[in-house]
Design an enzyme around this catalytic site. Sequence first.
Site, PDB file in Angstrom:
ATOM      1  N   HIS A 148     -88.223  10.314 -16.364  1.00  0.00           N
ATOM      2  CA  HIS A 148     -86.812  10.570 -16.087  1.00  0.00           C
ATOM      3  C   HIS A 148     -86.615  11.178 -14.704  1.00  0.00           C
ATOM      4  CE1 HIS A 148     -87.752  11.114 -20.414  1.00  0.00           C
ATOM      5  NE2 HIS A 148     -86.814  10.200 -20.545  1.00  0.00           N
TER       6      HIS A 148
HETATM    7 FE1  FES Z   1     -88.564  13.408 -18.661  1.00  0.00          FE
HETATM    8 FE2  FES Z   1     -90.744  13.976 -17.264  1.00  0.00          FE
HETATM    9  S1  FES Z   1     -88.742  13.769 -16.551  1.00  0.00           S
HETATM   10  S2  FES Z   1     -90.583  13.567 -19.393  1.00  0.00           S
END
Ligand code: FES
Length: 183
Positions: A148
Site C-alpha cells: 500500500h
Molecule cells: Fe500496507 Fe505495507 S503499506 S502492508
Amino acid sequence: ATPETAGVTDDGIRRRDFLDIAAVSAAGIGGLAVVYPLVSQMAPSKDVLAASSTEVDVSAIQPGQAIKAVFRKQPLFVRRLTPAEISAAEAVATSSLRDPQTLEERTKEGHKDMLITMGVCTHLGCVPLGAAEGEVKGEFGGYFCPCHGSHYDTAGRIRKGPAPKNLEVPEYEFTSDTVIQVG
Ligand code: FES
C-alpha cells in the site's frame, strides 16, 4: 396463479434459498482458507516465540548493502548504512516524524551504521523492498512497502504511507564486532 404455477414458484424460491446458503458456505470456507495462512504467519506459535535467538555475521555486509535473515520465522533486515545514509537519518527533525525516534535510539552505541529491523511492514505485515541490492528503496532511501505504498527512511522510520509505526527493532546485541545475536 394456478396451483400449478404457484408450485413452480415455491420450488424456485426454495432452490434459490438453497443455492444462496451453498454460496455463503463456500465463501466462508474459502475465506477461512485464505485467512488462515496469514493469521498463522502473523501469530507465531509459543514454540516459535520461545525458540532461541538468531546469529548473524555482519562482516561481509558493505556500506549501502542489506541482507535478509530470519528471526522467529519472519524476515529480519540487517543493513549497513553509508555515511550519507547516516547523515540523511540524522538530519531529520525527530518532532516531524510520525513515530519519533532518533537513529541513535534505533541502533547500538558504537554501531550506528548497523540497522537491524524486522522486515515486516507495520501496516498489514507485508515485506518491504530494499533489503537487497537493486531493490526499490522508496522515496526516503530506506525501504518501500509495495502493498500500500509505505515509505521508510534510512533509519527504517515511517515517513509516508499508511503504516503507523517504524519498522520494529528487535532485541539484539553484538557478541563481537562482527556478530549480532538477535532475540
Ligand atoms: Fe500496507 Fe505495507 S503499506 S502492508
